[in-house]
Design a protein around this motif. Structure first.
Motif, PDB file in Angstrom:
ATOM      1  N   PHE A  92     -50.184 111.425   6.661  1.00 17.09           N
ATOM      2  CA  PHE A  92     -51.255 110.607   7.210  1.00 17.09           C
ATOM      3  C   PHE A  92     -50.676 109.512   8.113  1.00 17.09           C
ATOM      4  N   ASN A  93     -51.398 109.172   9.154  1.00 22.90           N
ATOM      5  CA  ASN A  93     -51.153 107.918   9.842  1.00 22.90           C
ATOM      6  C   ASN A  93     -51.895 106.834   9.060  1.00 22.90           C
ATOM      7  N   TYR A  94     -51.291 105.676   8.954  1.00 23.83           N
ATOM      8  CA  TYR A  94     -51.957 104.604   8.220  1.00 23.83           C
ATOM      9  C   TYR A  94     -51.919 103.301   9.005  1.00 23.83           C
ATOM     10  N   VAL A  95     -52.893 102.455   8.708  1.00 24.77           N
ATOM     11  CA  VAL A  95     -52.898 101.073   9.180  1.00 24.77           C
ATOM     12  C   VAL A  95     -53.230 100.203   7.976  1.00 24.77           C
ATOM     13  N   PHE A  96     -52.389  99.225   7.700  1.00 24.49           N
ATOM     14  CA  PHE A  96     -52.604  98.282   6.604  1.00 24.49           C
ATOM     15  C   PHE A  96     -52.833  96.889   7.187  1.00 24.49           C
ATOM     16  N   VAL A  97     -53.790  96.170   6.625  1.00 20.88           N
ATOM     17  CA  VAL A  97     -54.012  94.777   6.997  1.00 20.88           C
ATOM     18  C   VAL A  97     -53.614  93.901   5.820  1.00 20.88           C
ATOM     19  N   TYR A  98     -52.750  92.930   6.081  1.00 15.83           N
ATOM     20  CA  TYR A  98     -52.262  92.014   5.059  1.00 15.83           C
ATOM     21  C   TYR A  98     -52.839  90.614   5.285  1.00 15.83           C
ATOM     22  N   GLU A  99     -53.053  89.890   4.185  1.00 14.19           N
ATOM     23  CA  GLU A  99     -53.399  88.477   4.299  1.00 14.19           C
ATOM     24  C   GLU A  99     -52.501  87.675   3.356  1.00 14.19           C
ATOM     25  N   LYS A 100     -52.243  86.439   3.743  1.00 13.04           N
ATOM     26  CA  LYS A 100     -51.356  85.579   2.978  1.00 13.04           C
ATOM     27  C   LYS A 100     -52.117  84.859   1.883  1.00 13.04           C
ATOM     28  N   ALA A 101     -51.597  84.915   0.661  1.00 12.33           N
ATOM     29  CA  ALA A 101     -52.240  84.271  -0.485  1.00 12.33           C
ATOM     30  C   ALA A 101     -51.785  82.814  -0.604  1.00 12.33           C
ATOM     31  N   ALA A 102     -52.427  82.097  -1.509  1.00 10.47           N
ATOM     32  CA  ALA A 102     -52.105  80.685  -1.715  1.00 10.47           C
ATOM     33  C   ALA A 102     -50.661  80.490  -2.165  1.00 10.47           C
ATOM     34  N   ASP A 103     -50.090  81.505  -2.850  1.00  9.49           N
ATOM     35  CA  ASP A 103     -48.710  81.392  -3.319  1.00  9.49           C
ATOM     36  C   ASP A 103     -47.704  81.880  -2.275  1.00  9.49           C
ATOM     37  N   ALA A 104     -48.198  82.097  -1.036  1.00 11.88           N
ATOM     38  CA  ALA A 104     -47.375  82.515   0.113  1.00 11.88           C
ATOM     39  C   ALA A 104     -46.992  83.997   0.084  1.00 11.88           C
ATOM     40  N   SER A 105     -47.474  84.756  -0.904  1.00  8.82           N
ATOM     41  CA  SER A 105     -47.227  86.198  -0.913  1.00  8.82           C
ATOM     42  C   SER A 105     -48.194  86.890   0.044  1.00  8.82           C
ATOM     43  N   TRP A 106     -47.778  88.059   0.524  1.00  9.37           N
ATOM     44  CA  TRP A 106     -48.631  88.832   1.435  1.00  9.37           C
ATOM     45  C   TRP A 106     -49.240  90.001   0.682  1.00  9.37           C
ATOM     46  N   ASN A 107     -50.572  90.124   0.763  1.00 18.84           N
ATOM     47  CA  ASN A 107     -51.284  91.154   0.009  1.00 18.84           C
ATOM     48  C   ASN A 107     -52.165  91.991   0.920  1.00 18.84           C
ATOM     49  N   LEU A 108     -52.433  93.211   0.489  1.00 14.42           N
ATOM     50  CA  LEU A 108     -53.236  94.153   1.277  1.00 14.42           C
ATOM     51  C   LEU A 108     -54.723  93.863   1.116  1.00 14.42           C
ATOM     52  N   ILE A 109     -55.404  93.676   2.254  1.00 13.81           N
ATOM     53  CA  ILE A 109     -56.847  93.487   2.218  1.00 13.81           C
ATOM     54  C   ILE A 109     -57.577  94.737   2.707  1.00 13.81           C
ATOM     55  N   VAL A 110     -56.947  95.534   3.589  1.00 13.88           N
ATOM     56  CA  VAL A 110     -57.527  96.798   4.055  1.00 13.88           C
ATOM     57  C   VAL A 110     -56.418  97.831   4.191  1.00 13.88           C
ATOM     58  N   GLN A 111     -56.718  99.059   3.738  1.00 14.09           N
ATOM     59  CA  GLN A 111     -55.845 100.209   3.947  1.00 14.09           C
ATOM     60  C   GLN A 111     -56.681 101.316   4.575  1.00 14.09           C
ATOM     61  N   ALA A 112     -56.167 101.940   5.628  1.00 10.41           N
ATOM     62  CA  ALA A 112     -56.878 103.042   6.274  1.00 10.41           C
ATOM     63  C   ALA A 112     -55.910 104.191   6.535  1.00 10.41           C
ATOM     64  N   PHE A 113     -56.335 105.408   6.201  1.00  4.02           N
ATOM     65  CA  PHE A 113     -55.523 106.602   6.389  1.00  4.02           C
ATOM     66  C   PHE A 113     -56.282 107.620   7.233  1.00  4.02           C
ATOM     67  N   VAL A 114     -55.582 108.258   8.175  1.00  5.81           N
ATOM     68  CA  VAL A 114     -56.146 109.381   8.936  1.00  5.81           C
ATOM     69  C   VAL A 114     -55.090 110.485   8.973  1.00  5.81           C
ATOM     70  N   PRO A 115     -55.506 111.760   8.837  1.00  6.90           N
ATOM     71  CA  PRO A 115     -54.523 112.852   8.845  1.00  6.90           C
ATOM     72  C   PRO A 115     -53.675 112.832  10.112  1.00  6.90           C
ATOM     73  N   ALA A 116     -52.389 113.084   9.949  1.00  6.95           N
ATOM     74  CA  ALA A 116     -51.468 113.106  11.089  1.00  6.95           C
ATOM     75  C   ALA A 116     -51.301 114.531  11.608  1.00  6.95           C
ATOM     76  N   GLU A 117     -51.155 114.649  12.906  1.00  6.14           N
ATOM     77  CA  GLU A 117     -50.870 115.944  13.507  1.00  6.14           C
ATOM     78  C   GLU A 117     -49.372 116.094  13.680  1.00  6.14           C
ATOM     79  N   ARG A 118     -48.868 117.253  13.321  1.00  9.59           N
ATOM     80  CA  ARG A 118     -47.419 117.498  13.485  1.00  9.59           C
ATOM     81  C   ARG A 118     -47.118 117.853  14.929  1.00  9.59           C
TER      82      ARG A 118
END
Length: 285
Positions: free
Chosen positions: A259-285
Motif C-alpha cells: 500500500f501507499n500510505y500517508v500519515f498525519v502526526y500531531e504534537k502532544a503536550a508531552d512533546a511526543s508525536w502521535n498519529l491523528i490520521v492514517q490513510a492507505f491506498v493499494p500500490a501498483e507494482r
C-alpha cells in the motif's frame, strides 16, 4: 454604468481571491477546498489541479506522482465528483492543514470512497501538498463534521534550513521507532502512537475513528505491517506533520499486499508525536 459594472466585476474577483486565502484558520482551509470543488465543477480537473498545486504537489493515482506533470499530460475531464470534508485541522503556525471526508464519482454508475488532502499555505493561499483517495463499494455513512481551529497562533519569525531539516528528522525518527516496534511487538505498537480520536482510512471500509477501534480493526485481519518512509514535511510551528511511503501488509490469511500510505502526526503536550490520521491506498507494482 460602465464604471459600476467594472467595479462589480472587480469586487467579485476580489471576493474569489479572498475565499482562497490562508489566514491561519481551519475555516479558511474549508473555504479554499470549497473553491477547489467549484473550480473542478466549472473548469474540469486538469485546470483546477494545476491551479491548486505547487511544483512539489503529489497526487496518488494510485502511486504518488507530481500533480502538475500528471495533469499537464491528461485530457481535461468534466467532473461529476462531489465530496464533503468532515474532519479538518490547521497547524498553530497556519502553514499546514488537512481535510478528509467522503466522496462520490459518477452519476449512473457511482463510485464511492474517502479522501485525504494535505494543504500548505503558499504566498498567502492554500495549495495542495498531497491528495489521495480510498475506494468503497457502497455509499459511506454520514459523519458529524469536526473542524478543529488552532488554539492560538504560534509561528517562529526566523527559521533556517538547518532547523527545518532537524524538525523533519524528528518525525522520521518517530516513524522509524514506530516501524521497529511494529516488527518487535506487532500491531499493538500502534497503541503508543495513535491519538485517542485518531482516524484510519482503509480501502473498502468506513472511516474508523478512535484508537481502540483502529487497533481492533488491524488485529482482526493483519499480522504484520512494515513501513518504508519516502517523504516527510512539517509545520514551521512544530505541531502538525505528515509522512508518506510504502507499507507492506501481511494478512492473517497468508496474503501480502503493498500500500501507499500517508500519515498525519500531531504534537502532544508531552512533546511526543502521535498519529491523528492514517490513510492507505493499494500500490501498483
Amino acid at each position: 454604468m460602465k464604471n459600476l459594472f467594472s467595479t462589480a466585476i472587480a469586487s467579485l474577483l476580489a471576493l474569489g481571491a479572498f475565499a482562497q486565502k490562508s489566514d491561519g484558520t481551519t475555516k479558511s482551509l474549508i473555504n479554499a477546498e470549497k473553491d477547489f470543488a467549484k473550480s473542478i465543477a466549472k473548469n474540469g480537473d486538469k485546470e483546477a489541479f494545476i491551479d491548486y498545486s505547487t511544483t512539489g504537489t503529489l497526487v496518488f493515482r494510485p502511486n504518488p506522482v507530481n500533480a502538475k506533470t500528471f495533469y499537464a499530460a491528461k485530457a481535461n475531464a468534466e467532473n461529476d465528483v462531489t465530496w464533503t470534508p468532515n474532519l479538518a485541522k490547521v497547524s498553530r503556525s497556519g502553514d499546514l492543514g488537512f481535510t478528509t471526508g467522503a466522496y462520490e464519482v459518477g452519476t449512473s454508475e457511482k463510485k464511492y470512497g474517502q479522501y485525504l488532502s494535505i494543504w500548505k499555505s503558499e504566498n498567502g493561499r492554500w495549495k495542495l501538498a498531497i491528495d489521495l483517495g480510498t475506494e468503497s463499494n457502497k455509499p459511506l455513512a454520514k459523519v458529524t463534521p469536526s473542524f478543529i481551529e488552532p488554539k492560538d497562533h504560534v509561528a517562529p519569525k526566523f527559521l533556517n534550513e538547518r532547523e527545518i531539516k532537524a524538525g523533519k528528522e524528528i518525525i522520521l525518527t518517530t516513524e522509524k521507532t514506530l516501524n521497529t516496534l511494529l516488527k518487535t511487538h506487532g500491531i499493538a505498537a500502534f497503541g503508543g502512537f495513535l491519538t485517542n480520536d485518531a482516524r484510519l482510512l482503509f480501502p473498502g471500509n468506513e472511516a474508523i475513528d478512535g484508537k481502540g477501534k483502529i487497533i481492533a480493526f488491524y488485529n482482526s485481519m493483519i499480522s504484520k505491517i512494515n513501513l518504508k518512509t519516502t517523504g516527510v514535511d512539517k509545520a514551521i510551528g512544530s505541531d502538525l506533520a505528515y509522512t508518506y511511503g510504502v507499507a507492506t501488509i501481511d494478512y492473517k490469511a497468508d496474503l501480502r499486499e503493498s500500500f501507499n500510505y500517508v500519515f498525519v502526526y500531531e504534537k502532544a503536550a508531552d512533546a511526543s508525536w502521535n498519529l491523528i490520521v492514517q490513510a492507505f491506498v493499494p500500490a501498483e507494482r
